[in-house]
Design an enzyme around this catalytic site. Structure first.
Site, PDB file in Angstrom:
ATOM      1  N   GLU A  76       0.807  -1.223   0.000  1.00 44.91           N
ATOM      2  CA  GLU A  76       0.000   0.000   0.000  1.00 44.91           C
ATOM      3  C   GLU A  76       0.840   1.273   0.000  1.00 44.91           C
ATOM      4  O   GLU A  76       0.424   2.305  -0.523  1.00 44.91           O
ATOM      5  CB  GLU A  76      -0.968   0.005   1.176  1.00 44.91           C
ATOM      6  CG  GLU A  76      -2.143  -0.966   1.025  1.00 44.91           C
ATOM      7  CD  GLU A  76      -1.806  -2.374   1.496  1.00 44.91           C
ATOM      8  OE1 GLU A  76      -0.625  -2.650   1.792  1.00 44.91           O
ATOM      9  OE2 GLU A  76      -2.733  -3.209   1.567  1.00 44.91           O
TER      10      GLU A  76
ATOM     11  N   PHE B  64     -11.588  -8.127  13.214  1.00 43.92           N
ATOM     12  CA  PHE B  64     -10.497  -8.550  12.342  1.00 43.92           C
ATOM     13  C   PHE B  64     -10.141  -7.425  11.363  1.00 43.92           C
ATOM     14  O   PHE B  64     -11.015  -6.836  10.739  1.00 43.92           O
ATOM     15  CB  PHE B  64     -10.896  -9.809  11.570  1.00 43.92           C
ATOM     16  CG  PHE B  64      -9.829 -10.249  10.600  1.00 43.92           C
ATOM     17  CD1 PHE B  64      -8.587 -10.653  11.061  1.00 43.92           C
ATOM     18  CD2 PHE B  64     -10.067 -10.252   9.237  1.00 43.92           C
ATOM     19  CE1 PHE B  64      -7.589 -11.040  10.177  1.00 43.92           C
ATOM     20  CE2 PHE B  64      -9.076 -10.642   8.342  1.00 43.92           C
ATOM     21  CZ  PHE B  64      -7.834 -11.044   8.814  1.00 43.92           C
ATOM     22  N   GLN B  65      -8.863  -7.144  11.259  1.00 39.63           N
ATOM     23  CA  GLN B  65      -8.343  -6.079  10.388  1.00 39.63           C
ATOM     24  C   GLN B  65      -8.985  -4.730  10.680  1.00 39.63           C
ATOM     25  O   GLN B  65      -9.198  -3.921   9.784  1.00 39.63           O
ATOM     26  CB  GLN B  65      -8.487  -6.449   8.910  1.00 39.63           C
ATOM     27  CG  GLN B  65      -7.544  -7.600   8.521  1.00 39.63           C
ATOM     28  CD  GLN B  65      -7.389  -7.771   7.024  1.00 39.63           C
ATOM     29  OE1 GLN B  65      -8.293  -7.495   6.255  1.00 39.63           O
ATOM     30  NE2 GLN B  65      -6.219  -8.238   6.613  1.00 39.63           N
TER      31      GLN B  65
ATOM     32  N   LYS C 245     -17.658  -1.308   5.646  1.00 40.38           N
ATOM     33  CA  LYS C 245     -18.122  -2.222   4.599  1.00 40.38           C
ATOM     34  C   LYS C 245     -19.643  -2.173   4.425  1.00 40.38           C
ATOM     35  O   LYS C 245     -20.143  -2.274   3.310  1.00 40.38           O
ATOM     36  CB  LYS C 245     -17.669  -3.642   4.934  1.00 40.38           C
ATOM     37  CG  LYS C 245     -17.694  -4.571   3.734  1.00 40.38           C
ATOM     38  CD  LYS C 245     -17.034  -5.909   4.032  1.00 40.38           C
ATOM     39  CE  LYS C 245     -17.144  -6.833   2.822  1.00 40.38           C
ATOM     40  NZ  LYS C 245     -16.526  -8.140   3.066  1.00 40.38           N
TER      41      LYS C 245
ATOM     42  N   MET D  98      24.238   8.946   2.780  1.00 41.22           N
ATOM     43  CA  MET D  98      24.098  10.149   3.586  1.00 41.22           C
ATOM     44  C   MET D  98      24.352   9.834   5.059  1.00 41.22           C
ATOM     45  O   MET D  98      24.936  10.638   5.779  1.00 41.22           O
ATOM     46  CB  MET D  98      22.706  10.756   3.380  1.00 41.22           C
ATOM     47  CG  MET D  98      22.591  12.189   3.852  1.00 41.22           C
ATOM     48  SD  MET D  98      23.748  13.303   3.016  1.00 41.22           S
ATOM     49  CE  MET D  98      22.732  13.970   1.703  1.00 41.22           C
TER      50      MET D  98
END
Lengths: 203, 586
Positions: free
Chosen positions: B52, B114-115, B164, B482
């Site tokens: 993502e 969940f999630q 959802k 760096m």
């Protein structure tokens, strides 16, 4: 929170002369390094916001995320039809930080308006407190007498306790609470400061 | 047009109505209805990423190179948390994004389902605004409002968290005719009196400098055009932040190069010694100012910015102008050209003479080599061999990024995609994916480091899947360069954890992705290898093995002033009298 900042020249001419003077005075520093530490001030901000879920979290998150102080915070819906709430925040910081807080609040999407009541509005500030005192005999009489002097009202009483309601400027409440301490102070609940501007105009 | 449809369909329909052609995303349980709605149409094309974070960076590259809003769909929980780095990146660099995240059904919110995660809570500080949609009736308004908020004022990312059940629910969709948010009205037109005052200050300035930033790019092509005209009309020197490169062409005669921590000597000295600083769309970031109490000590400062909170945040300015760059520049130019004669010509001539003295030190000089490829040389050759093409450059973060900014000459805006504010390693590869999608026939090069690029390497599969011929040009010095540089300069050369141990074979890695791998180790072979990279019509990973010891100069170490720069060994040590004289003059 004490921010130091470069002294930005008020005018080019003025800066130039400062520069020359510094060079003549010090061989090691070719440039003036003039820093000033601004004093910390206390300001009260009134913030008109959409009354939507999460709006208070947004405002508080801004303060914690950017390291600003919250001395006092009150919030309630003030315009039911328009779904608007008014948040009153008392904060401390240098003038530069206070200005930054105001602008950070202003750019938040659900914020409609921010007014620095301390600067712009000659505001009236009030706080409400409920003060519970437990005691008998002389202490009880004294508490009642002081409450009368402070125009605090008794809103609950038992044979061994009072709950006073007191409204006023924050320091008046501080003073009242400190007087109650030796007389059997049990606990205090305070609303935090609310503010409104003097005169006919709204914020 | 009013129509009954499901929440998921509304999301897609709103994208269509907003002119979205590509959306970057990754499916999951809480966004399945949206993916089903995607399946039933062919107007919005979905680009499947491999992580993502890659989706958000790709959308950033897309947005930055086109000026449009980038779109992302992620699922709940880990989908949303993976997107956070990209959102924070877009927030810092003011990139307009709309990110739709799935959420568990309304009745399960707060239940540790969940999630599930508190997406609006987590993303609140790293988005311009975010929404949790609890009622289908609010969804059409919120969808369009999100695009408006993301793209107007100071742009930024907006998250819409859609449970959802709201995606399944049906409601009435209509594209709102008027906008939108009653409290949100960004100010774009600058105060005319202040602009007039600004022009008056510009007329009396003896040592002026333009300091411009990403705000000019965000404001659009008109702002760039007006800036160029104003710079030409005034004859003032101009420098820019990392984010502002390309607004004024690098080949322009008044260009001083980038300023700041790794900016050129001439730009930083000009900033330090100027008597008038005209800051347009930049925010006095700490990489720019260095030590605040020694920042441009004798200058008056004009600051044009659309975001009130950028003004007087780090540096107190004398004349703030709140407004959109293009609108303010247009008014400045009008007032300036009304009366072009009134300027401090002779004083400015001596200012330019001083600047030419600083330029003569050639602060970007480095020691060339026949043995190893110097990273600066690699960028120079890449520039020479790509400058006549329609080229877009993205970068990761580190030394290679600074060298790219110093040595690749940007002539146009929106050609340079880099993570400036947040400094996100792993930005460049997915950003290149987004840029290439928006510009399928252009050459898109990610100038990368071998460490950064491994953070989002999996997006090579995305590039291969969609036949996006991005070129990953890795300056491979076997170090987090760096980090190594700072350890060398500030931590006694103790290279704690900065060596790139166990590197993959990038050529084989490219082949494993069904892409093309190239390696170059000798300066003499470099041109041919770059030409080959350009000519391949496939994604390429170019492993350019460079000098591992090279440091990025000039450099202003943290906490030092602009005139307190570390210069490389190869820099011309001209008569110090020039700078001494320069110092005395202020």
């Amino acid at each position: 929170m004490l921010a130091s900042r470069a002294l930005a020249g008020a005018g080019c001419g003025a800066s130039l002369s400062i520069g020359k003077r510094d060079i003549s005075m010090s061989a090691t520093s070719h440039y003036p390094v003039a820093t000033v530490s601004e004093a910390i001030e206390t300001h009260t901000l009134s913030v008109k916001v959409d009354n939507e879920p999460g709006v208070l979290a947004r405002v508080i998150g801004l303060f914690s995320g950017r390291g600003y102080n919250i001395e006092s915070l009150t919030v309630s819906e003030t315009e039911h039809e328009a779904h608007l709430s008014r948040i009153t925040i008392v904060t401390r910081g240098t003038p530069m930080v206070i200005e930054q807080i105001k602008h950070q609040l202003e750019r938040m999407v659900p914020v409609h308006r921010v007014v620095d009541m301390t600067v712009q509005a000659r505001a009236i500030e009030r706080e409400l407190a409920m003060v519970k005192v437990r005691g008998k005999g002389d202490n009880r009489v004294e508490a009642l007498r002081l409450a009368d002097a402070f125009r605090a009202r008794v809103i609950d009483a038992t044979v061994e306790s009072f709950v006073f309601e007191i409204t006023g400027a924050a320091d008046k409440i501080d003073q009242f609470v400190s007087l109650m301490l030796p007389l059997g102070l049990v606990e205090v609940s305070r609303t935090g400061i609310v503010a409104i501007s003097r005169g006919p105009d709204g914020m | 047009m009013t129509k009954e449809m499901s929440g998921a369909e509304m999301i897609i329909q709103a994208m269509i109505d907003q002119g979205v052609e590509h959306v970057f995303g990754y499916p999951g349980g809480a966004v399945l209805p949206i993916y089903d709605a995607l399946f039933h149409q062919d107007k919005v094309r979905h680009i499947l990423v491999r992580h993502e974070q890659g989706a958000v960076h790709a959308a950033e590259g897309y947005a930055r190179s086109t000026g449009k809003v980038g779109c992302v769909i992620v699922t709940s929980g880990p989908g949303a948390t993976n997107a956070v780095t990209g959102l924070a990146d877009a927030m810092c660099d003011s990139i307009p994004l709309v990110c739709i995240s799935g959420q568990v059904p309304t009745h399960l919110i707060g239940n540790d389902a969940f999630q599930e995660c508190d997406t609006v809570g987590i993303t609140r500080p790293c988005t311009k605004y975010n929404y949790l949609v609890k009622n289908i009736a609010d969804l059409p308004r919120i969808l369009h409002e999100a695009f408006h908020v993301a793209s107007t004022g100071r742009p930024g990312p907006v998250v819409i968290d859609v449970p959802k059940d709201v995606q399944f629910a049906t409601g009435t969709y209509a594209k709102p005719k008027t906008n939108p948010h009653r409290g949100y009205v960004p100010k774009t037109k600058g105060d005319p009196a202040r602009i007039e005052q600004a022009v008056a200050m510009m007329r009396t300035a003896k040592r002026p400098v333009f300091y411009t930033g990403g705000g000019v790019i965000n404001s659009g092509p008109k702002a760039t055009e007006l800036l160029r005209q104003l710079v030409q009309a005034t004859g003032f020197p101009i420098t820019s932040t990392l984010m502002g490169l390309g607004a004024y062409p690098a080949s322009g005669p008044q260009w001083l190069g980038m300023l700041g921590m790794h900016g050129t000597y001439e730009s930083n000295m000009a900033m330090h010694d100027c008597d008038l600083m005209i800051c347009i769309g930049a925010r006095f970031d700490d990489r720019i100012t260095g030590r605040l109490d020694a920042f441009a000590p004798v200058s008056r400062k004009i600051h044009v910015d659309i975001d009130p909170s950028s003004i007087n945040k780090n540096v107190k300015v004398d004349l703030p102008i709140l407004g959109d760059c293009a609108e303010v520049l247009s008014e400045m130019l009008r007032l300036w050209t009304q009366n072009p004669g009134e300027t401090q010509g002779p004083a400015q001539k001596s200012w330019w003479k001083k600047i030419d003295g600083w330029r003569a030190r050639k602060s970007l000089a480095y020691k060339p080599s026949d043995e190893v490829i110097k990273p600066q040389y690699a960028i120079q050759r890449l520039y020479e061999l790509t400058k006549d093409r329609d080229t877009y450059i993205t970068t990761e973060v580190g030394q290679h990024q600074m060298w790219a900014a110093q040595f690749y000459g940007f002539e146009e805006p929106n050609r340079w995609m880099t993570s400036g504010g947040l400094g996100t390693m792993g930005y460049g590869l997915p950003a290149a994916v987004g840029v290439q999608l928006a510009h399928p026939n252009s050459l898109v090069v990610d100038i990368a480091g071998e460490a950064s690029v491994q953070m989002t390497m999996q997006e090579m599969a995305t590039a291969v899947q969609y036949r996006l011929p991005i070129k990953i040009f890795i300056l491979n010095n076997h170090y987090m360069g760096m980090v190594r540089q700072w350890q060398e300069l500030l931590h006694g050369g103790r290279y704690s954890q900065s060596y790139s141990e166990a590197l993959p074979d990038f050529v084989k890695l490219a082949e494993a992705f069904h892409a093309v791998g190239l390696r170059c180790e000798k300066p003499a072979d470099l041109d041919d290898a770059i030409r080959e990279m350009i000519s391949v019509d496939q994604p390429v990973i170019f492993d350019c093995v460079v000098d591992p010891a090279e440091n990025c100069f000039p450099m202003i170490p943290s906490g030092r002033a602009h005139n307190d720069m570390l210069l490389g060994d190869a820099v011309e040590n001209l008569d110090e009298a020039i700078t001494e004289e320069g110092k005395v003059m202020v």
